[in-house]
Design an enzyme around this catalytic site. Sequence first.
Site: not given
Lengths: 304, 304
Positions: B61, B63, B65-66, B139, B208, B267
Site C-alpha cells: 500500500h 504509506h 513506511d512501505h 487498512h 498492514d 511490522h
Amino acid sequence: MLSVCLPGTGGFMPLIDRWLTCCWIEYQGHAILIDCGEGTQLALKKAGLHLSRLDMVFITHFHADHVAGLAGMLLSLGNSGRDEQKPLTIAGPPGLNKMIPALLVIAPLPYPVHLIELSPGDMIPGYGDITISCMALKHRVACYGYRVDLKRKPVFSPEKAEALQVPKQFWKKLHNGEAVQLSDGRIILSEDVIERARTPISVSYCTDTLPMPEIADFAKGVDLMIAEGMYGDDCMAEKVAEKKHSLYSQSARLAKEAGAKRLWLTHFSPAMQNPEEYLENVRMIFPNTEVGKDGIKIELEGEG
Amino acid sequence: MLSVCLPGTGGFMPLIDRWLTCCWIEYQGHAILIDCGEGTQLALKKAGLHLSRLDMVFITHFHADHVAGLAGMLLSLGNSGRDEQKPLTIAGPPGLNKMIPALLVIAPLPYPVHLIELSPGDMIPGYGDITISCMALKHRVACYGYRVDLKRKPVFSPEKAEALQVPKQFWKKLHNGEAVQLSDGRIILSEDVIERARTPISVSYCTDTLPMPEIADFAKGVDLMIAEGMYGDDCMAEKVAEKKHSLYSQSARLAKEAGAKRLWLTHFSPAMQNPEEYLENVRMIFPNTEVGKDGIKIELEGEG
C-alpha cells in the site's frame, strides 16, 4: 550563536556508514534543514538533533539523494505530535510546487506545509534575525545554493553613552536600534552610542554544482563555507565535470576567493572510502579545510 | 528451494536498529521484494542480499513506511549497471499507475519499469514456476496481501515406469509432464508414471491490516506465513483496531486456522523495544511462531 551540523556527508546513495548530505542550522531552538535524502531522519537522530525544532526545509534540487527522505521525515514529525498550530515551510527551486505534493502523496500530515518556490537572489526571513538567500548553481537540473545570515547587534559604546549623559535605563533600547528622547528634550539615536557594526554570522551551502566564480561572491566572507567534494583526487576532473559536480580542490579555490573563515567539504562519492585521504593536498590551497564527517558540528559565534 | 528473508521488521518509521518491514524472496538468483520503505536498500545490503537479482517489486500500500525507499533503491539499481535490457516490474494495488510515476519523478532510471495495477484475486507469473497472487486487506487505504507459490514437480515412480517397460531415456520428459510414444507404438502419459503430486512451496505476506478470516483462506497451508504484529500486548487491542493493524495473538490465530507450517511476525511498533517479550504468550496459540528480526532468513524446501 549559530549551531551548524552535517548529519550526513554522502552523495548519490546512503551507505551503511555514511548518510546522505544535508545540513542542520539551529538558532535558539529553531532549526533549518537543507536537503533531506533517504535516511536523513535517522542521521538527525544519530547526530543528537531534535526534529521537533524544525521550522524550515530548503531543498537544493530534486534528485532522490537530496529529497527522497522528506515524506518519511515529515511523517515522523507528525507522529511526534506536531499539529496544525505549528506549520512547516519548505522552500526550493522552481518545480517545488509540483514536486513536493507528488512526494508527499504517501504522507498525510497533521500540520500545514507552506511551499515557497524561490527565484535566484531571493532572500527570505527565518527565525529571529536570520535571513536565508539563494543562488542558482550549475547542475543537471535546477539547483540552488543557500546562505544563512544571522544579523548581530552592533557593539555598544558605554563611553559614548556616558559622554552624552544618557541614563542607563535607555541603553538597551538604543543598543536595539531604537531612538530615545531624554527628559531634557534631547533625542538620542542608536548610532550616537554605537561603537561599530558587527558582521552577521554566516554559513553557505553549495552542492551539487560545477565550480562557478559566482559561488565565491555569494559566500563572500562567510564564517563557514560548506561545499561539494565529490572526489578528492584531481584525476577525476573529467568525470566530475561531466556529471556537473566539484572536486575538493575546486571548492577550496572558491573558499579562498570568497575569503571564507573555514571550509567543510561534503557530498562524497560512495566510491571514495576514505574522504580524509586528500585533506592535506587541499589544505595547500585553503588551510582551514575540514573533510566533513557525519555528525560534524560547530557553534559559530562570529568574529569581532 | 525458495529463500525468504525479512531485511527489516519495523513499522511506521525506520529506527537506528530496526529497518522498515519488507520481504525478499529469491529463487535461482531471481528475487521479488515486497515493500520498500525508507532505508530498505541499506537493509538489503546489511542482510547480504544482492539488489542486482531483483526482478519484481510488490507494494502492499502507499504509506511512506512501505514505499518511500523506492526512488532511492531503484536509482542505486541503475547506478549498479542495470540497463534497458533488464526491465523491472512493480505491481500493487489501485493507484499504482499514478503513485509510482509521482514517486519516481526524482529518480531518472536507465532501465524500463513495467507497472501492473492488480485487482484482488489476480495471479501473475514470476520467474520459473513461481506465481504471485494477491488479496485485499482491511487498512486505512487500499492494501494488498501477497502469496508466492513455487510449483514443484510431482514425485516420479521408477516402479511404475519399469512396470510399463518405459526406457529410462523417456523418464525425464515424463517427469516434466510430457507424454511420449514408445517404439512399440504405445503412448505413455505423465500421470502413468507419477507417484503423487507435491504441494507448492509457499509464503504469504499480509501487513498492514485488521485481522480477517479471509487471510487464513488465502494463506491456507503455506510453508511460511508472514503477518503483522504491531503489538504483542493484547491490552493494545483498541489502539491497534483503531489504526487498522493487528496484534501478535490475532495473527497467530489466523496462522492456526490457515494450517500454516510456521509464522513470522513483523511490522512492530517503534514503541515496542523488545518484540521478543511477547513470544511465549503467542506460542500458546501457534507454537511455531518466530518474532521477526532484521535479516531473519529461511530456505524453504517444501514438504513431502
